[in-house]
Design an enzyme around this catalytic site. Sequence first.
Site, short mmCIF file in Angstrom:
data_model
loop_
_atom_site.label_atom_id
_atom_site.label_comp_id
_atom_site.label_asym_id
_atom_site.label_seq_id
_atom_site.Cartn_x
_atom_site.Cartn_y
_atom_site.Cartn_z
CE1 TYR A 62 -9.36 1.46 -9.50
CE2 TYR A 62 -7.20 1.55 -10.52
CZ TYR A 62 -8.13 0.88 -9.57
OH TYR A 62 -8.16 -0.45 -9.66
NE ARG A 108 -0.18 2.21 -5.96
CZ ARG A 108 -1.25 2.31 -6.79
NH1 ARG A 108 -1.04 2.61 -7.78
NH2 ARG A 108 -2.17 1.84 -6.41
CB CYS A 160 -14.06 3.68 -30.88
SG CYS A 160 -15.52 4.24 -31.60
CD GLU A 161 -15.76 3.38 -24.88
OE1 GLU A 161 -16.24 4.21 -24.18
OE2 GLU A 161 -16.20 2.06 -25.28
N GLY A 187 0.80 -1.34 -0.01
CA GLY A 187 0.06 0.04 0.12
C GLY A 187 0.67 1.40 0.20
N PRO A 235 5.00 -5.16 -1.18
CG PRO A 235 7.23 -4.70 -1.17
CD PRO A 235 6.22 -5.50 -0.43
CE1 TYR A 245 -1.92 -3.73 -9.12
CE2 TYR A 245 -0.92 -1.78 -8.37
CZ TYR A 245 -1.43 -3.00 -7.98
OH TYR A 245 -1.10 -3.52 -6.89
#
Length: 443
Positions: free
Chosen positions: A334, A293, A361-362, A248, A291, A390
């Site tokens: 996020y 990230r 296409c968004e 975290g 750990p 990620y």
Amino acid sequence: MYLHGTAKVNGQGHLEIGGCDVADLAQEFGTPLYIVDEALVRQRAREYVESFRASGLKFQVAYASKAFSVMAMCSIAEQEDLSLDVVSDGELYTALKAGFPAQRIHFHGNNKTPDEINMALDANIGCFVVDNFNELHLLNALAADKGKKVNVLLRITPGVEAHTHEYISTGQTDSKFGFDLGNGTAYRAIQEAASQSNLDLLGVHSHIGSQIFEVEGFAMAVDKVAGFAVKVREELNITFRVINLGGGIGIRYVEGDTPLPIAAYVKAITDSIITNFTNASYPLPEIWVEPGRSMVGDAGTTLYTVGTSKDIPGVRKYIAVDGGMTDNPRPALYESKYEAVLANRINEPVSETVSVAGKCCESGDMLIWDLELPKVNSGDLLAVFCTGAYNYAMASNYNRIRRPAVVFVKDGAADLAVKRESLDDIVGNDVIPARLKQTSAAK
């Protein structure tokens, strides 16, 4: 401009990482391209290990492979004496294919299937982190079938809410993960686990969230876990040998992010462990952390080529790159923020504000809003920082876009770690049923 790790501006005014000019990397490997600063990954691993060694406690630092699971990363984790946390048969298979020692693998997940559990049992992994009563009894039964006794930790939710995005906060009471500490479920799970003949209960696991910049949440979690450990010892005569405090720890993505040095987090955790358990006359447990990230996040950079642009007078200017939410879904999921530079003209003065759009296409496929850059031209290289965690792990083939290659750079060498997907890869698992082929032939 904030550059991470070995990144710097070279004499050609180009971004350089690991001694490699990113313009040369784009020429050799194409774009989009994930670039991993190997020296920075190793530095982060050593910061964790050395900080725990300084505490005098027994410990394991397990790399949370969900952040970035490829065989090359598993090899680095092994070389740096890390353990490994996996959450699926795919991550387990990746680790085993890389030759990672099975006894240093911990298997997480809130819905492990029988096939996954059997695969892990056959591999003789080091520990299962049990998430619920169903798994507790299933694991015991499957281990019994194989004549094995396996190490387990029970994942508990300590009721600590980290100051983070609600979707990545997992230590609070209302969570899909673990046994709740506050309502007595965790206590009952300890009793159940201790009664299973094919499980060896090592202790408990707690994870309070992700991208955390303060130490107070970790210290509070230790307080709660230690109090629970004392209660269990006094009432059930069960002593926890291992306390796993999850991961975290946050990283700097953009200006205003203020993570502490890794050593500061580790010291807060270990000081709190020593104080709580010593005051309770409780044997000091072995401490595990996970750990992810903070091990790889700021070591990753994604390199894109700029294509088209759209200038709406008085509103904004869009520039489009050859990737997007397929290689980085985090802004869409996020509202994550990133910093970026024109990697081939990094020293030129800022002259315009643009918003970086992906090619999907968004309308929601936006990587960065309102980025200040030099005048952007088609063909420029855009480097987006801190994409090591990620990004590849969550990449998809939406719109049947191919996933990028991954290269590890160090000391001027660039080594391919993941090949760029081909168009044949995209259709490689497709099957046209025979009845559809017959229908087509009839026409």
